[in-house]
Design an enzyme around this catalytic site. Sequence first.
Site, PDB file in Angstrom:
ATOM      1  N   SER A   7       3.640  26.829  57.029  1.00  0.00           N
ATOM      2  CA  SER A   7       4.353  25.607  57.303  1.00  0.00           C
ATOM      3  C   SER A   7       5.719  25.796  57.957  1.00  0.00           C
ATOM      4  O   SER A   7       6.285  24.837  58.477  1.00  0.00           O
ATOM      5  CB  SER A   7       4.547  24.833  55.996  1.00  0.00           C
ATOM      6  OG  SER A   7       5.430  25.536  55.132  1.00  0.00           O
ATOM      7  N   LYS A  12      15.414  25.517  57.142  1.00  0.00           N
ATOM      8  CA  LYS A  12      14.180  24.741  57.058  1.00  0.00           C
ATOM      9  C   LYS A  12      14.498  23.396  56.414  1.00  0.00           C
ATOM     10  O   LYS A  12      15.269  23.330  55.459  1.00  0.00           O
ATOM     11  CB  LYS A  12      13.144  25.522  56.230  1.00  0.00           C
ATOM     12  CG  LYS A  12      11.762  24.849  56.189  1.00  0.00           C
ATOM     13  CD  LYS A  12      10.709  25.736  55.535  1.00  0.00           C
ATOM     14  CE  LYS A  12       9.349  25.058  55.469  1.00  0.00           C
ATOM     15  NZ  LYS A  12       8.295  25.918  54.880  1.00  0.00           N
ATOM     16  N   SER A  29       3.392  30.539  53.981  1.00  0.00           N
ATOM     17  CA  SER A  29       4.155  29.745  54.960  1.00  0.00           C
ATOM     18  C   SER A  29       5.345  30.449  55.595  1.00  0.00           C
ATOM     19  O   SER A  29       5.943  29.929  56.534  1.00  0.00           O
ATOM     20  CB  SER A  29       4.666  28.457  54.305  1.00  0.00           C
ATOM     21  OG  SER A  29       3.632  27.519  54.210  1.00  0.00           O
TER      22      SER A  29
END
Lengths: 486, 95
Positions: free
Chosen positions: A151, A76, A175
């Site tokens: 997210s 990420k 998330s």
Amino acid sequence: MHKHSIAELAAGLRGKKFSSRELTQHFLKRIDAHDGALNSYVTITAERALKQADAADAELAAGNAGLLTGIPIGQKDIFCTQGVRTACGSKMLDTFIAPYDATIVEKLDAAGMVMLGKLNMDEFAMGSSNETSFYGPVCNPWDKTRVPGGSSGGSVACVAAGLAPVATATDTGGSIRQPAALTNLTGIKPTYGRVSRYGMIAFASSLDQAGVVARSAEDAAHVLQAMSGFDAKDSTSVERPVDDLVTGLNTSIRGLTIGLPKEYFADGMSAGVRERIEQAIATLTKLGANFKEISLPNSPLSVPTYYVVAPAEASSNLARFDGVRYGHRAEGAKSLEELYKRSRGEGFGAEVQRRIMIGTYVLSHGYYDAYYLQAQKVRRLIYDDFKRAFADGIDLVLSPTATDVAFKFGHNSDDPVAMYLNDIYTIAANLAGIPAMSLPCGFVDGLPTGFQLMGNFFAEARMLNVAHQYQQATDFHTKWPTEYAS
Amino acid sequence: MSLSPEQIRQVAQLARLQLNPEQVEPYARQLSNILEMVDRLSSVDTANVSPMAHPLDMVQRLRPDTISETDRRDDYQAIAPETQDGLYLVPKVIE
């Protein structure tokens, strides 16, 4: 090769069915072919990956390899990677080349994993649909007209489409878990403090925690094992040995007591999700788990509590972006104040600005006690609910992860409050600091759904064990979106 | 609780955010909605509850005050928008 589990990939590398270089090239080719439409990667680090793959092949040949050696992974884009742009989904960091590695990047590199690239995400991890990214939305591989959740939208889309075997992710209010549920993946957020936050760009420091999204609990266990552990560089890292997350996966779950919080099963979830969850409960019952209705009376207060605490911490954390030391700088500012204001006005998107302003407001003179202090007190009540449940003999808590299947792009875009309500089931675990995960439990009109398990502090091994046993008895997690299966 | 456009401009000033005039009205509406959702907390009885800042019962770790990092000033300045002679440049502060 992209459909193999981590254990199968490790066996293939050892059995010389393929090299890490070939495996890496296979994934890079798939990214090339499919990611134009999905937009899950914001930076592809092919050269770095092939170098790591060659090093891994040398380790394998020398017999020094660990289980993760030579296995590709997506990171990420919230984790700092030395020499590689780390943009956190924001124009503010569009040109930021991190000068150091996050601890988890160091750890996964040291374990021999091969980083394929950096993954798209909501700006500063603020969002539930990956629509707030400066780099554009990520599509859900199960239906490209729908969001992948957020997210960690890039993390789940790339794993669900087979553009990486596994990916890192972060979770401040859901998330990891909500996007995992919307893309048929297994995602785990460990106990607060279990995985180092050093080098993970801060959103809300008392809630943020790093974890994994994978195609099974077993895969997640392997990678989380390598990421976990004490780190002197993170002042909230827990000094406690890491439990073995893998050996216990095959333990029977007979006699386990799982609590069903009645507040989480009130109105809110769609009929389809409810049906799938009830089926999951039936499956776990067959495996020997006992279910008991419990009450977490303060859980309906989770969303309002979170939307005071998280923006307050965010407004403070994001004060560092000033256009002076790194990040976006406005052109031609005449004064220091103008430089700050314009750099931040230009560099942050609307959702980040909204949260900074909410945070600034609730921390400002005259409102602090009414909002921030009160939210911290209610946070204690939410925490106490869980403490009581676990003290009463509940091993794990089961609930839905998301209210419904993935929604269409633009569905909640002008209504922040409606978007925030996506996280009603996931936020409490962050407020309490306890570990939680989501795993697939079937489909509604062809779209994946998931259920959530929450555990007591440091119950990751038990949670993963239950998830693995469930996945031995079901095959939902083995299903692929048609377009990406072959 | 609702926020007026004037209050939005004040909060933006406190947060050092330059807003375009056309952003102010939507922000006022959206932030008012968020605060309205949050207002639910005000009716909760928290008389004897201590605030929780953090999920873990822990004390701040201390370490000996010894140099543990190497000097990487050049690396850090290489990513800065504007530097000169090892210093970060900003617009003139004092006339």
